[in-house]
Design an enzyme around this catalytic site. Structure first.
Site, PDB file in Angstrom:
ATOM      1  CE1 TYR A  22      65.054  30.722  64.376  1.00 19.44           C
ATOM      2  CE2 TYR A  22      67.214  31.503  65.055  1.00 19.44           C
ATOM      3  CZ  TYR A  22      65.857  31.712  64.904  1.00 19.44           C
ATOM      4  OH  TYR A  22      65.306  32.912  65.277  1.00 19.44           O
ATOM      5  CG  HIS A  99      57.775  31.602  62.006  1.00 22.10           C
ATOM      6  ND1 HIS A  99      58.641  32.584  61.587  1.00 22.10           N
ATOM      7  CD2 HIS A  99      56.523  32.067  61.787  1.00 22.10           C
ATOM      8  CE1 HIS A  99      57.931  33.606  61.145  1.00 22.10           C
ATOM      9  NE2 HIS A  99      56.652  33.313  61.244  1.00 22.10           N
TER      10      HIS A  99
END
Length: 159
Positions: A22, A99
Site C-alpha cells: 500500500y 483500490h
C-alpha cells in the site's frame, strides 16, 4: 460540487500496514493532496473512515441529497458486502471505487468486487494517485450530468 470520500476498514492504517503493498503514504496525506486538487477545481470534499460495515452503509445513505458523488475505497468489504453494494445502488449517485493496490495481481478472493457493478467506474493499482484519478473522474461525470440536466431544462422551457 460536493464529493464524499469514504474509506473502509484498515485504510486508517495506511503508511503502517503492509507498506510493500500500500505504500508509505498515510490516509491523512492522501486527503491533503485531494483537498489541494479539489480547491483547484472548485470542489468541496467531505471525508469519512470506518472499520464498521453498518457505519459505512449509514454514511452512503446520508449522501442522498447532500453530495453530488462518492469516491469509495471499501477495502476488504469490497469483496464481501452486499449491504454496501445495495446502499450504493439505492442512493444512485455517481460513485467511483478506488483500490491502492492492483487487486487483480493479488489473491483470487480480492479479484471479485461486489460493488463494481453499481459504481460508475473503478480505479485500481495506481497507489495513492488513484484517489486523484478518481477525483478527476467524478468531477467529469458530475459535470456531464449537470450539463445534461441543463439541456433537458432548456428543452422543457422551449416547448
Amino acid at each position: 460540487m460536493k464529493i464524499m470520500i469514504i474509506q473502509g476498514p484498515n485504510v486508517n492504517m495506511l503508511g503502517v500496514r503492509e507498506v510493500g503493498i500500500y505504500g508509505a503514504m498515510k490516509m491523512e496525506e492522501i486527503h491533503e493532496q485531494m483537498k489541494l486538487a479539489a480547491s483547484q477545481n472548485n470542489v468541496e470534499l467531505d471525508f469519512f473512515q470506518s472499520n464498521f460495515e453498518g457505519e459505512i452503509v449509514d454514511k452512503i445513505q446520508e449522501c442522498l441529497g447532500t453530495v453530488d458523488g462518492i469516491i469509495i475505497n471499501a477495502a476488504g468489504y469490497t469483496h464481501t458486502s452486499v449491504a454496501i453494494r445495495d446502499a450504493i445502488a439505492a442512493v444512485a449517485l455517481p460513485t467511483i471505487e478506488v483500490h491502492i493496490s492492483n487487486v487483480y495481481r493479488r489473491e483470487e478472493f480480492r479479484q471479485k468486487s461486489l460493488i463494481a457493478p453499481v459504481c460508475s467506474g473503478t480505479i485500481v493499482g495506481f497507489g495513492p494517485f488513484g484517489y486523484h484519478l478518481a477525483l478527476m473522474g467524478i468531477i467529469q461525470i458530475c459535470e456531464q450530468i449537470k450539463n445534461l440536466r441543463a439541456m433537458q431544462q432548456a428543452q422543457q422551457t422551449n416547448k
